[in-house]
Structure formats: structure tokens, C-alpha cells
Design a protein around this motif. Structure first.
Motif, PDB file in Angstrom:
ATOM      1  N   THR A   1       0.838  -1.205   0.000  1.00  0.00           N
ATOM      2  CA  THR A   1       0.000   0.000   0.000  1.00  0.00           C
ATOM      3  C   THR A   1       0.867   1.247   0.000  1.00  0.00           C
ATOM      4  OG1 THR A   1      -1.688  -1.201   1.260  1.00  0.00           O
ATOM      5  CG2 THR A   1      -1.867   1.204   1.190  1.00  0.00           C
TER       6      THR A   1
ATOM      7  N   ARG B   1      -6.288  -1.983  -1.319  1.00  0.00           N
ATOM      8  CA  ARG B   1      -6.133  -0.992  -0.245  1.00  0.00           C
ATOM      9  C   ARG B   1      -5.360   0.204  -0.812  1.00  0.00           C
ATOM     10  NH1 ARG B   1      -4.342  -4.309   3.344  1.00  0.00           N
ATOM     11  NH2 ARG B   1      -6.281  -4.717   4.452  1.00  0.00           N
TER      12      ARG B   1
ATOM     13  N   VAL C   1      -5.427   6.268   3.035  1.00  0.00           N
ATOM     14  CA  VAL C   1      -6.082   5.272   3.863  1.00  0.00           C
ATOM     15  C   VAL C   1      -5.387   5.183   5.216  1.00  0.00           C
ATOM     16  CG1 VAL C   1      -4.624   3.401   2.935  1.00  0.00           C
ATOM     17  CG2 VAL C   1      -6.861   2.859   3.912  1.00  0.00           C
TER      18      VAL C   1
ATOM     19  N   HIS D   1      -3.354  -3.582   9.828  1.00  0.00           N
ATOM     20  CA  HIS D   1      -4.356  -4.611  10.122  1.00  0.00           C
ATOM     21  C   HIS D   1      -3.889  -5.549  11.240  1.00  0.00           C
ATOM     22  CE1 HIS D   1      -1.793  -6.172   6.859  1.00  0.00           C
ATOM     23  NE2 HIS D   1      -1.928  -7.350   7.470  1.00  0.00           N
TER      24      HIS D   1
ATOM     25  N   GLY E   1      -9.095  -0.749   6.326  1.00  0.00           N
ATOM     26  CA  GLY E   1      -8.605   0.071   5.227  1.00  0.00           C
ATOM     27  C   GLY E   1      -9.398  -0.097   3.948  1.00  0.00           C
ATOM     28  N   VAL E   2     -10.510  -0.847   4.024  1.00  0.00           N
ATOM     29  CA  VAL E   2     -11.339  -1.112   2.849  1.00  0.00           C
ATOM     30  C   VAL E   2     -12.806  -0.899   3.224  1.00  0.00           C
ATOM     31  CG1 VAL E   2     -11.958  -2.799   1.076  1.00  0.00           C
ATOM     32  CG2 VAL E   2      -9.670  -2.845   2.080  1.00  0.00           C
TER      33      VAL E   2
ATOM     34  N   GLY F   1      -8.218   1.447   9.347  1.00  0.00           N
ATOM     35  CA  GLY F   1      -7.087   0.581   9.651  1.00  0.00           C
ATOM     36  C   GLY F   1      -6.758   0.604  11.136  1.00  0.00           C
TER      37      GLY F   1
END
Length: 341
Positions: A44, A52, A56, A60, A111-112, A117
Motif C-alpha cells: 500500500t 487498499r 487510507v 491490520h 482500510g477497505v 485501519g
């Protein structure tokens, strides 16, 4: 408001203030002690992750203490020390109903799809993703549960048996944690390869019987086969070009390759070698709840030397330094934690 670490754009880390995420009835709020920088976070960071995308809130891997519970939460209370399996499913598809949340077409992850996150002062997670940590597992060790579950899942996909010969290609955090799982599964000959000597030294500390720095070694597969012979299983923990063909080259007839790393682009390999020797290539995607519970048990019972894996703990204000350190493999870094004290 709370502080959170953003990948704002490729190679750009910023700490910003954001609104705390709302809490649903089935969710808990965790005061984050630490969050880990994972290899997929680096994807990312480089702008390469498939889903991702910057900007953001990153992260995780997480451990901390519950400070609030939703009204429908039954299993947890304020003060519980926990970690999180950071994936959700729809709950109703065939995969979710059979415990394979990692297959769900509507799988969610931090993050999605609006889920923050973990690299923030507070993290909100559904109760069914949360796992209580045993008293003898500290919160820093708790951050390792998620990446260790990747190794547990890979070992199960490989079906490693007592006494087998196993090669692990790549000695980053995932490769090293997979090594701990391979050893726990009963493999007696374990080769680990990498291009960094300090990573291989860590592999030796964790129980590798053989290590090899493959830098500038064009024929290293033949060299290893000549020294050790063919392997029953090969686990691929680095996604560099040509690695699948090398993995197949290490295998005995009927052996199995398991792909753990995140790959970009295509990989070519010798289909004749695969078919003529009945070798297998098996994909590996995250983990299941069963894998996460096993990872907690492995840490609690001393199968993972966290002091070898966790090399740095940095306050969140230094997160940019941590990402650069992991990306460039500076200061002999392996697992770098971002802390929120």
C-alpha cells in the motif's frame, strides 16, 4: 477525535486527526497498544496493493485493551486484552457458513469499504473478529497473532507431516513466522533462503536447519538439491520473478508448493516439470478463525520467540521512519511495531 497513521499517497506517511469510528451494537472499541507494519502494508505504501488504496488509515495487525462494548456484545468486557482477526464475511454465503471467511466474495478488511485501519489510537471491530489474549501473552506478542495465523494457514495448506523436508523461500516476518509453524508441525529438515544475512541469522535462531543467501547465485537450486536432496514441501514467502519455477525445482516428485507472498504480475514456470512429476502449486489466502486460535496457542505455549521477530517499537509520530525502515530493510529490521502509548 483521535490520531491515526495514513498512507496519504505513495511513499507518503502522515499522522492526522480523524473522527473516531461509530460503534455498532455488535462491535467493541479497542484502545490500541501497538500495530504492526506488514509486508502488504508496504505494498500500500508503494501504491501497489490491489484493493487498499491511498489515502487510507493503514494497518491490520493490532493488539490492545477494550474500552467500550456495543449493547449486543456478549463475549467481551471493558478491560479485556485482545487482538483481532482483521477480516469479515457476509455471514450468509456458502464460504462463510463453512468457516471459510477468507473466500467470501464480500470479504471486508481494515482500510477497505470504510473500515478504519488499525494504526490509530482506537480501533473498532465486530465481536466475532476479536480474540482474548491469554494472561501470559503480552500486547506486543498479541500483534504477532495475525501474521502468525498466515503461517498456520500455509502449513495446513501444505499438509506438512512429521519428519518432512521443507523449504521456505523468503525470511521476512511472514517467512520467519511460517518457519515457527513448520517446526511446530514436525518438519525435521528446514531450509530458509533470503538475500539478507541478518534475516537468515534470525531463521537460525528460530530453528532452521539450513540457510542460504541466494544473492548472485544463479544455480542455487541445483546446489541445494546436491547438498540436501529434494524437498517434500516448499513455501513461497517472497513474490519475486522466477520464484515459482525455483520452488518447483526444489520439490521431489509429488511435492507441493504453497504460495504465501503477495505477487504482482505473472509468474512463468516449467509446466512439464509440474505435470511430469505430479507436483502441485497451491494458493494460500489469509486464514480462518481456527488458524487465528491456533496462532494464539502457539504464542502462549512458547513456540514463537517474539524477541527475534519484533526488532523495533516506534511511537506513532515516527511511523514514517518505520515504513521507510521496513521498505529499505534498514537497521536489521524485521517486524516493526507502531505504538500508541
Amino acid at each position: 477525535m483521535m490520531k491515526a497513521v495514513f498512507v496519504e499517497a505513495a511513499y507518503q506517511i502522515e499522522v492526522k486527526e480523524v473522527e473516531e469510528q461509530p460503534v455498532e451494537a455488535n462491535e467493541v472499541v479497542i484502545k490500541v497498544k501497538a500495530a504492526g507494519i506488514c509486508g502488504s502494508d508496504i505494498h500500500t505504501y508503494k501504491g501497489l496493493h490491489p484493493f487498499r488504496k491511498p489515502p487510507v488509515i493503514i494497518g491490520h495487525e493490532v493488539a490492545g485493551e477494550i474500552v467500550k462494548v456495543g449493547e449486543a456484545v456478549k463475549k467481551f468486557k471493558v478491560g479485556d486484552r485482545v487482538t483481532v482477526e482483521p477480516q469479515t464475511g457476509c455471514g450468509s454465503c456458502e464460504y462463510c457458513l463453512t468457516g471459510k471467511i477468507n473466500y467470501c466474495e464480500n470479504r471486508g478488511a481494515p482500510g477497505v469499504k470504510g473500515w478504519y485501519g488499525t494504526m490509530a489510537e482506537y480501533f473498532v471491530a465486530p465481536e466475532n473478529c476479536v480474540f482474548k489474549l491469554p494472561d501470559n501473552v503480552d500486547l506486543y506478542q498479541g500483534v504477532l497473532v495475525e501474521p502468525l495465523a498466515v503461517g498456520v494457514h500455509a502449513v495446513r495448506k501444505a499438509d506438512i507431516q512429521l519428519g518432512e523436508k521443507v523449504a521456505i523461500l523468503g525470511a521476512g516476518p511472514i517467512g520467519l513466522l511460517t518457519l515457527a509453524c513448520v517446526k511446530a508441525a514436525g518438519a525435521t529438515t528446514i531450509l530458509v533462503t533470503d538475500v539478507m544475512d541478518y534475516c537468515l541469522e534470525s531463521a537460525q535462531k528460530l530453528g532452521a536447519t539450513h540457510t542460504l543467501n541466494i544473492t548472485d547465485k544463479a544455480n542455487w537450486v541445483d546446489e541445494i538439491r546436491g547438498q540436501i536432496g529434494p524437498f517434500d514441501k516448499v513455501l513461497v514467502a517472497v513474490g519475486v520473478p522466477g520464484i515459482i519455477n525455483q520452488a518447483l525445482g526444489l520439490l521431489r516428485k509429488g511435492g507441493r508448493v504453497v504460495t504465501i507472498a503477495m505477487f504482482h504480475g505473472e509468474q512463468s514456470f516449467d509446466i512439464g516439470n509440474l505435470q511430469g512429476s505430479e507436483k502441485e502449486i497451491v494458493g494460500c489466502m489469509t486464514y480462518t478463525r481456527e488458524d487465528t486460535q491456533a496462532a494464539i496457542e502457539l504464542i502462549a505455549n512458547g513456540y514463537v520467540d517474539s524477541d527475534v521477530i519484533i526488532t523495533h517499537k516506534l511511537p506513532y509520530a515516527q511511523a514514517a521512519e518505520g515504513f521507510r525502515m521496513v521498505d529499505k530493510k534498514e537497521d536489521s529490521s524485521i517486524k516493526v511495531l507502531v505504538t500508541f502509548e
